[in-house]
Scaffold this motif. Structure first.
Motif, PDB file in Angstrom:
ATOM      1  N   LEU A  76       5.769  -1.926   5.374  1.00 49.75           N
ATOM      2  CA  LEU A  76       5.452  -3.143   6.125  1.00 49.75           C
ATOM      3  C   LEU A  76       4.355  -3.942   5.429  1.00 49.75           C
ATOM      4  N   PHE A  77       3.392  -3.245   4.837  1.00 49.37           N
ATOM      5  CA  PHE A  77       2.358  -3.984   4.101  1.00 49.37           C
ATOM      6  C   PHE A  77       2.956  -4.691   2.895  1.00 49.37           C
ATOM      7  N   ALA A  78       3.939  -4.072   2.240  1.00 45.69           N
ATOM      8  CA  ALA A  78       4.590  -4.722   1.101  1.00 45.69           C
ATOM      9  C   ALA A  78       5.246  -6.028   1.527  1.00 45.69           C
ATOM     10  N   VAL A  79       5.863  -6.044   2.712  1.00 46.53           N
ATOM     11  CA  VAL A  79       6.459  -7.280   3.220  1.00 46.53           C
ATOM     12  C   VAL A  79       5.375  -8.328   3.451  1.00 46.53           C
ATOM     13  N   ALA A  80       4.260  -7.919   4.075  1.00 48.32           N
ATOM     14  CA  ALA A  80       3.171  -8.858   4.359  1.00 48.32           C
ATOM     15  C   ALA A  80       2.540  -9.377   3.067  1.00 48.32           C
ATOM     16  N   TRP A  81       2.346  -8.495   2.092  1.00 47.67           N
ATOM     17  CA  TRP A  81       1.759  -8.908   0.816  1.00 47.67           C
ATOM     18  C   TRP A  81       2.657  -9.924   0.127  1.00 47.67           C
ATOM     19  N   THR A  82       3.962  -9.680   0.137  1.00 48.01           N
ATOM     20  CA  THR A  82       4.896 -10.586  -0.525  1.00 48.01           C
ATOM     21  C   THR A  82       4.887 -11.951   0.134  1.00 48.01           C
ATOM     22  N   ALA A  83       4.817 -11.978   1.463  1.00 50.43           N
ATOM     23  CA  ALA A  83       4.764 -13.253   2.174  1.00 50.43           C
ATOM     24  C   ALA A  83       3.527 -14.045   1.771  1.00 50.43           C
ATOM     25  N   GLY A  84       2.375 -13.372   1.697  1.00 51.16           N
ATOM     26  CA  GLY A  84       1.155 -14.057   1.281  1.00 51.16           C
ATOM     27  C   GLY A  84       1.208 -14.528  -0.155  1.00 51.16           C
ATOM     28  N   PHE A  85       1.894 -13.771  -1.003  1.00 56.62           N
ATOM     29  CA  PHE A  85       2.011 -14.135  -2.415  1.00 56.62           C
ATOM     30  C   PHE A  85       2.899 -15.358  -2.607  1.00 56.62           C
ATOM     31  N   LEU A  86       3.938 -15.479  -1.789  1.00 60.05           N
ATOM     32  CA  LEU A  86       4.927 -16.535  -1.982  1.00 60.05           C
ATOM     33  C   LEU A  86       4.528 -17.871  -1.360  1.00 60.05           C
ATOM     34  N   VAL A  87       3.683 -17.851  -0.345  1.00 57.64           N
ATOM     35  CA  VAL A  87       3.321 -19.116   0.320  1.00 57.64           C
ATOM     36  C   VAL A  87       2.420 -19.931  -0.592  1.00 57.64           C
ATOM     37  N   PRO A  88       2.832 -21.158  -0.966  1.00 56.89           N
ATOM     38  CA  PRO A  88       2.027 -21.971  -1.888  1.00 56.89           C
ATOM     39  C   PRO A  88       0.678 -22.346  -1.275  1.00 56.89           C
ATOM     40  N   GLY A  89      -0.346 -22.315  -2.101  1.00 58.52           N
ATOM     41  CA  GLY A  89      -1.658 -22.797  -1.685  1.00 58.52           C
ATOM     42  C   GLY A  89      -2.489 -21.816  -0.903  1.00 58.52           C
ATOM     43  N   SER A  90      -1.946 -20.651  -0.566  1.00 54.95           N
ATOM     44  CA  SER A  90      -2.713 -19.676   0.199  1.00 54.95           C
ATOM     45  C   SER A  90      -3.541 -18.826  -0.750  1.00 54.95           C
ATOM     46  N   PRO A  91      -4.872 -19.007  -0.775  1.00 50.84           N
ATOM     47  CA  PRO A  91      -5.702 -18.259  -1.734  1.00 50.84           C
ATOM     48  C   PRO A  91      -5.688 -16.771  -1.449  1.00 50.84           C
ATOM     49  N   GLY A  92      -5.126 -15.993  -2.381  1.00 51.68           N
ATOM     50  CA  GLY A  92      -5.046 -14.552  -2.195  1.00 51.68           C
ATOM     51  C   GLY A  92      -4.206 -14.152  -1.001  1.00 51.68           C
ATOM     52  N   GLY A  93      -3.281 -15.045  -0.572  1.00 55.28           N
ATOM     53  CA  GLY A  93      -2.466 -14.747   0.603  1.00 55.28           C
ATOM     54  C   GLY A  93      -3.234 -14.802   1.897  1.00 55.28           C
TER      55      GLY A  93
END
Length: 337
Positions: free
Chosen positions: A261-278
């Motif tokens: 589940l953390f891998a899913v959350a990390w990927t979401a933060g990585f993919l969203v443009p402009g989000s510093p460090g997710g």
């Protein structure tokens, strides 16, 4: 001075700034980037401190937080090793300790708005160490594709085994096959991309490779990098499980579930443009996915402490990176330049 005399002058004397001037300019730019990162980091740290739920502070909690910081810190040496391996395939022999120092310092750049500051910092600091900027960019692209591929595989596993049991998943868990296919494509994309660029855009490839075509990554490198990425997700997911079970007294938590589940959350933060460090995105996904499994309050506490320990790890890495930065270029770095 005659025209013949002018033609014999070095290229740097004919209008190109000397290497020392370029080095100072890169150093100033890198410093400005990192100072901006530190400022943004401190602001976010102060802002998140007030969202922490009640915790029974004591030696036990202190040890757990310390282990969480160290767990987040493991990403730095793993990324440094990945970068060294990928550069080796491109014909660049960067010493591991130098790679580690560059990654440790540049990682603070991810807290700048845009979520690309750590990439820019790696290019700048790598250039100072004699690594061609084009080869750094190429290896970072490969690294990114493999990160998304491995995180996609983890996400597929989460969808198949855990998200269906949650009340409100953020993704369509009925069709994980599409995500699995995308993950396979991402894992093979660095090989295809290098081959396509070399054939269709050889001039661009030579520009990135400083006169040479970019080299396809070796299969053994691909396997090692994929393994290191998976190990990083396991380490970070283990920190989440540690925080939930020990700091917030949720001992019945499923270790594998927290990793996936953390891998899913990390990927979401990585993919969203402009989000510093997710920042914000990762915590929101953690709360939505983990809330039904461990309780909303616990999920919120884990998300916030995980962010703070991640920031603490980045700050520690940054400080150590600055402390052990080379005073001047080594002979090997001068040869690479």
């Amino acid at each position: 001075m005659t025209r013949a005399d002018a033609s014999t002058l070095p290229a740097e004397s004919a209008g190109t700034p000397p290497r020392s001037a370029r080095y100072r300019a890169l150093k100033l730019l890198a410093l400005a980037l990192l100072l901006g990162s530190c400022t943004y980091f401190l602001f976010q740290l102060w802002d998140n401190l007030h969202e922490l739920p009640p915790v029974q502070w004591g030696w036990s909690a202190t040890w757990v937080i310390g282990l969480a910081v160290l767990g987040n810190l493991t990403s730095v040496p793993l990324i440094a090793l990945m970068w060294k391996l990928l550069l080796r395939d491109q014909g660049v022999a960067l010493p591991y300790l130098r790679s580690l120092q560059i990654i440790a310092v540049s990682q603070m750049g991810k807290y700048l708005p845009g979520n690309v500051g750590h990439f820019a910092g790696r290019v700048l600091l790598g250039s100072q160490a004699g690594v061609p900027a084009g080869k750094t960019i190429a290896t970072m692209a490969m690294e990114t594709f493999w990160v998304l591929g491995i995180s996609g595989i983890f996400a597929v596993a989460a969808l198949m085994f855990y998200v269906n049991d949650l009340h409100e998943g953020l993704v369509d868990s009925n069709h994980p096959g599409y995500l699995a296919a995308l993950a396979v494509v991402m894992l093979g994309s660095p090989f295809v991309a290098v081959r396509v660029v070399n054939r269709l855009l050889p001039g661009f490839s030579r520009k990135l490779g400083r006169g040479q075509l970019l080299a396809e990554p070796r299969l053994v490198t691909a396997v090692m990098v994929a393994g290191l990425i998976a190990l990083s997700f396991v380490a970070l997911g283990s920190v989440v499980e540690l925080l939930a079970s020990e700091l917030f007294q949720h001992p019945e938590i499923d270790w594998l579930e927290m990793i996936l589940l953390f891998a899913v959350a990390w990927t979401a933060g990585f993919l969203v443009p402009g989000s510093p460090g997710g920042l914000g995105v990762r915590e929101a996904v953690m709360l939505t996915l983990m809330g039904p499994a461990i309780g909303t309050e616990t999920a919120l506490g884990v998300a916030v402490v995980m962010r703070l320990s991640s920031m603490g790890a980045d700050a520690l890495a940054f400080g150590l990176g600055l402390l052990f930065r080379p005073k001047q270029a080594t002979p090997a770095e001068q040869d690479m330049a």
